[in-house]
Motif scaffolding. Sequence first.
Motif, short mmCIF file in Angstrom:
data_model
loop_
_atom_site.label_atom_id
_atom_site.label_comp_id
_atom_site.label_asym_id
_atom_site.label_seq_id
_atom_site.Cartn_x
_atom_site.Cartn_y
_atom_site.Cartn_z
N ILE A 38 0.87 -1.18 0.00
CA ILE A 38 0.00 0.00 0.00
C ILE A 38 0.91 1.23 0.00
N ALA A 39 0.71 2.13 -0.96
CA ALA A 39 1.60 3.27 -1.12
C ALA A 39 0.79 4.50 -1.52
N LEU A 40 1.36 5.67 -1.23
CA LEU A 40 0.77 6.95 -1.64
C LEU A 40 1.63 7.56 -2.72
N GLY A 41 0.99 8.20 -3.72
CA GLY A 41 1.77 8.87 -4.74
C GLY A 41 1.19 8.65 -6.12
N PRO A 42 2.02 8.84 -7.15
CA PRO A 42 3.45 9.19 -7.07
C PRO A 42 3.64 10.68 -6.82
N TYR A 43 4.83 11.03 -6.25
CA TYR A 43 5.18 12.40 -5.94
C TYR A 43 6.53 12.74 -6.57
N GLU A 44 6.69 14.01 -6.90
CA GLU A 44 8.00 14.45 -7.36
C GLU A 44 9.03 14.20 -6.26
N ARG A 45 10.19 13.70 -6.65
CA ARG A 45 11.21 13.35 -5.66
C ARG A 45 11.59 14.55 -4.80
N SER A 46 11.59 15.75 -5.39
CA SER A 46 11.99 16.95 -4.65
C SER A 46 11.02 17.30 -3.53
N ASN A 47 9.75 16.85 -3.67
CA ASN A 47 8.74 17.18 -2.66
C ASN A 47 8.42 16.01 -1.73
N ALA A 48 8.88 14.83 -2.09
CA ALA A 48 8.43 13.62 -1.40
C ALA A 48 8.85 13.59 0.07
N ASN A 49 10.06 14.04 0.39
CA ASN A 49 10.49 14.01 1.78
C ASN A 49 9.62 14.86 2.66
N ALA A 50 9.25 16.06 2.16
CA ALA A 50 8.38 16.94 2.95
C ALA A 50 7.01 16.31 3.15
N ILE A 51 6.49 15.66 2.10
CA ILE A 51 5.19 14.99 2.21
C ILE A 51 5.26 13.87 3.24
N LEU A 52 6.34 13.08 3.20
CA LEU A 52 6.51 11.98 4.15
C LEU A 52 6.57 12.52 5.58
N ARG A 53 7.34 13.59 5.82
CA ARG A 53 7.45 14.15 7.16
C ARG A 53 6.11 14.67 7.67
N ASN A 54 5.39 15.36 6.80
CA ASN A 54 4.10 15.92 7.22
C ASN A 54 3.10 14.84 7.56
N LEU A 55 3.06 13.78 6.74
CA LEU A 55 2.12 12.69 7.02
C LEU A 55 2.48 11.97 8.31
N ARG A 56 3.78 11.78 8.54
CA ARG A 56 4.20 11.19 9.81
C ARG A 56 3.83 12.08 10.98
#
Length: 565
Positions: free
Chosen positions: A54-72
């Motif tokens: 189960i995964a979310l995305g796809p996201y641009e690599r440049s934005n993905a870390n921020a998305i991961l941090r916010n969701l966490r």
Amino acid sequence: MLVLWALPAAAQDTVYVQIEAQPSLSVAEDRLRDYAAVLPDVNGFDLGRGWYGIALGPYERSNANAILRNLRAQRLIPRDSYLESPGRYGQRIWPIGAGPATGGQTAPAPQEVADPAPEPAPQITDETPREARASEALLDRDERKDLQIALQWAGYYNSAIDGAFGRGTRASMRGWQRDNGYEETGILTTAQRAELFRQYNAVLEGMDIQTVRDTRAGISIDLPLGAVQFDGYDSPFAKFTATGAVDGAQVLLISQPGDRDRLAGLYEILQTLEIVPLEGPRERNRDSFTLTGQNARIISYTEARLTDGQIKGFTLVWPTGDDDRRTRILNLIKSSFTPIDGVLDPATVAEDTQSVDLVSGLQIRKPKLTASGFFVDAQGRVVTTDSAVGSCGRITLNDTYDAEVVATDATSGIAVLQATTPLAPTTIAEFRNSSPRLQSEIAVSGYSFGGVLPSATMTFGRLADLRGLNGEDTLTRLAIATLDGDAGGPVFDDSGAVLGMLLPRDAGGRQLPKDVSFAAKGDAVRDVLSRAGVTAQSSDTLPRLDPVDLTEKGTAMTVLVSCWE
């Protein structure tokens, strides 16, 4: 062919947030429905060997870390979620009918065909109590504690945060379910947990919590970049000022080489700053300290620690009245604060922020009003003008000693102060018993510039009249050019005897000439002191002093009186 060739390159620029894997297709589909009920961009993939991702995305690599941090941070996904490339995934199983994991692009059909009828939207069904209990069993202890914290924040739970779901926790779950329109089972389903955390994290919307890794200061920390933005370095601080989203928000990262003496010095200096109000708990030990300050405008929290010859810490400043959001952000900052390699160079100074009123570009706390006063007895009691101390949250003498008002007289404009700790002044007032001669030389000692200079200054003039403009026999008129900060200071004759106390330059709203001032006579001052139980010294004759000795005597007797919020 060009389109097909470009697909791998596009995929390399996108990633997914991998959040869960299940060894059963039916369980994976149930979990996908749960996640899709509360999150966008939900995908399911065949991982091979009987596992489904189960995964979310796809996201641009440049934005993905921020998305991961916010969701966490919002606790919408498991703590161990991570970024994964599209190539890791096989056949897509969710959404139904979607293509492979190619970063959101699919190859065009070789010829035009009619679009197929859209698949019906999957029916979202919640978990049964048995399924909810099974999904709850997968939570680790920290996740269970987080759930209790969210229930506590929502006002349903008031017991220990221990991660144990006993009767109290179950009752709080039932209460939350009842008030949010769910069946009262006392077991939150996956979707209900997500909704609870959505409510819990709604206060952080727009705060854009991101990890800032400052290699120059040697600090990694999560900051609300929606509320503050980097503004530069001024040793020992990396400064983040308000973006405008939250009025008055500010963050300082503290970084400097040092030892215990320097840590102690930083502790004292910070308490002189405007952003660290005086009210609030403080705690200090040999290798660390915390400071909390609060007034009607702001609340600030500072912590710093000495480790391996480096002092590192942070300050969060937030407006008063936004406690829920401030508390949440402060907890995120505290838990994420991590020293890394590097320390800010002590020589780092912003040239455009240097001022006697600033420390590393930060405003020193200043009183709302200053005046002068003078010692009148050996116990350190002080006379000043009542207008300087009428509405103060705190009064200090010489910026060091707290004081309290022990007597006031509105008619004469005189107030008597006493320090809260014993004082032993070296020089006290001696009042003149006889009347001075008209046109004789007089002098006034006072803090003309509100404490900018380290000691009082002496101003010389003449005695113009033994009465006020309307014939008041409690006043004298002086031909002398004084400043507002001199009010409350002693008026001397040429022998150093005190003739009275200088009054503020306020003649009922009239603008006085520059060289006209008034003083309360010595008799009026002594009368107020007597009613306050203070015995003042007096003298009939004293030898004349030269201006240097008179200045030394006057400035030793004079006190800076500061009125604080």
